[in-house]
Motif scaffolding. Structure first.
Motif, PDB file in Angstrom:
ATOM      1  N   LYS A  24       7.982  -3.224   2.484  1.00 15.96           N
ATOM      2  CA  LYS A  24       7.146  -2.637   3.542  1.00 15.96           C
ATOM      3  C   LYS A  24       5.876  -3.457   3.752  1.00 15.96           C
ATOM      4  O   LYS A  24       5.443  -3.661   4.884  1.00 15.96           O
ATOM      5  CB  LYS A  24       6.799  -1.191   3.189  1.00 15.96           C
ATOM      6  CG  LYS A  24       7.989  -0.251   3.315  1.00 15.96           C
ATOM      7  CD  LYS A  24       7.639   1.154   2.889  1.00 15.96           C
ATOM      8  CE  LYS A  24       8.853   2.071   3.000  1.00 15.96           C
ATOM      9  NZ  LYS A  24       8.577   3.419   2.492  1.00 15.96           N
ATOM     10  N   GLU A  50       3.190  -3.096   6.757  1.00 18.93           N
ATOM     11  CA  GLU A  50       2.665  -1.779   6.385  1.00 18.93           C
ATOM     12  C   GLU A  50       1.613  -1.932   5.298  1.00 18.93           C
ATOM     13  O   GLU A  50       1.825  -2.637   4.321  1.00 18.93           O
ATOM     14  CB  GLU A  50       3.795  -0.872   5.861  1.00 18.93           C
ATOM     15  CG  GLU A  50       4.659  -0.293   6.937  1.00 18.93           C
ATOM     16  CD  GLU A  50       5.619   0.758   6.390  1.00 18.93           C
ATOM     17  OE1 GLU A  50       5.224   1.548   5.510  1.00 18.93           O
ATOM     18  OE2 GLU A  50       6.765   0.778   6.862  1.00 18.93           O
ATOM     19  N   LYS A  51       0.524  -1.259   5.483  1.00 21.66           N
ATOM     20  CA  LYS A  51      -0.542  -1.288   4.485  1.00 21.66           C
ATOM     21  C   LYS A  51      -0.554   0.040   3.743  1.00 21.66           C
ATOM     22  O   LYS A  51      -0.432   1.098   4.349  1.00 21.66           O
ATOM     23  CB  LYS A  51      -1.886  -1.549   5.137  1.00 21.66           C
ATOM     24  CG  LYS A  51      -1.954  -2.884   5.851  1.00 21.66           C
ATOM     25  CD  LYS A  51      -3.365  -3.325   6.041  1.00 21.66           C
ATOM     26  CE  LYS A  51      -3.443  -4.582   6.865  1.00 21.66           C
ATOM     27  NZ  LYS A  51      -3.069  -5.778   6.221  1.00 21.66           N
ATOM     28  N   ALA A  52      -0.710  -0.050   2.431  1.00 22.99           N
ATOM     29  CA  ALA A  52      -0.751   1.163   1.610  1.00 22.99           C
ATOM     30  C   ALA A  52      -1.498   0.864   0.318  1.00 22.99           C
ATOM     31  O   ALA A  52      -1.479  -0.269  -0.170  1.00 22.99           O
ATOM     32  CB  ALA A  52       0.655   1.642   1.299  1.00 22.99           C
ATOM     33  N   SER A 101       3.380 -11.143   6.323  1.00 23.54           N
ATOM     34  CA  SER A 101       3.691 -10.331   7.510  1.00 23.54           C
ATOM     35  C   SER A 101       3.263 -11.011   8.814  1.00 23.54           C
ATOM     36  O   SER A 101       3.797 -10.701   9.874  1.00 23.54           O
ATOM     37  CB  SER A 101       3.037  -8.955   7.397  1.00 23.54           C
ATOM     38  OG  SER A 101       1.624  -9.067   7.435  1.00 23.54           O
TER      39      SER A 101
END
Length: 144
Positions: A96, A101-103, A119
């Motif tokens: 991801k 996607e950042k988390a 990315s």
């Protein structure tokens, strides 16, 4: 455009993992997982030793670009000593992350989180995920 100090640090860590990969080699007496990335020619041979549900040892060999080799090295560091479920979760977080996607969970990847910048280069995502996909396949086969 000048690189920030943080970007320079990330590039240095990636380059170091590529030039001096961790857990490089082949483990004997375990199944070998071979995957390749036909778009750029990266090839990985992953060997994973399980002690019950835990990854007790891991090694990779093959030929790959800087991103592929660095990602393989970082992946081995991130998953050794982890359970299969924990390793699969890290593989999911990594996948991801390199898709943008950042988390907060990215921090659990250790130095592999330095590859978040992949990315920005969609053609390099397959390079970065090759080792992680081999890991998933190894875990899947170990469950059979």
């Amino acid at each position: 455009m000048a690189l920030s100090r943080l970007d320079s640090l990330y590039m240095a860590v990636v380059a170091d993992h590529s030039k001096n990969p961790h857990h490089h080699g082949v483990l004997e007496d375990v199944e070998q997982i071979n995957l390749n990335n036909p778009t750029c020619g990266d090839v990985i041979n992953l060997s994973v030793k399980f002690d019950g549900d835990v990854i007790s040892d891991i090694a990779f060999a093959g030929d790959g670009c800087t991103i592929s080799t660095a990602s393989s090295s970082m992946m081995t560091d991130a998953v050794i000593g982890k359970t299969k479920d924990q390793a699969l979760e890290l593989a999911d977080i990594f996948s991801k992350m390199v898709q943008g996607e950042k988390a907060d969970s990215q921090k659990r990847l250790g130095e592999a989180s330095f590859l978040a910048g992949v990315s920005k280069f969609p053609q390099r995502i397959k390079c970065s995920t090759l080792a992680w996909n081999a890991l998933k396949k190894s875990i899947e086969r170990s469950e059979m």
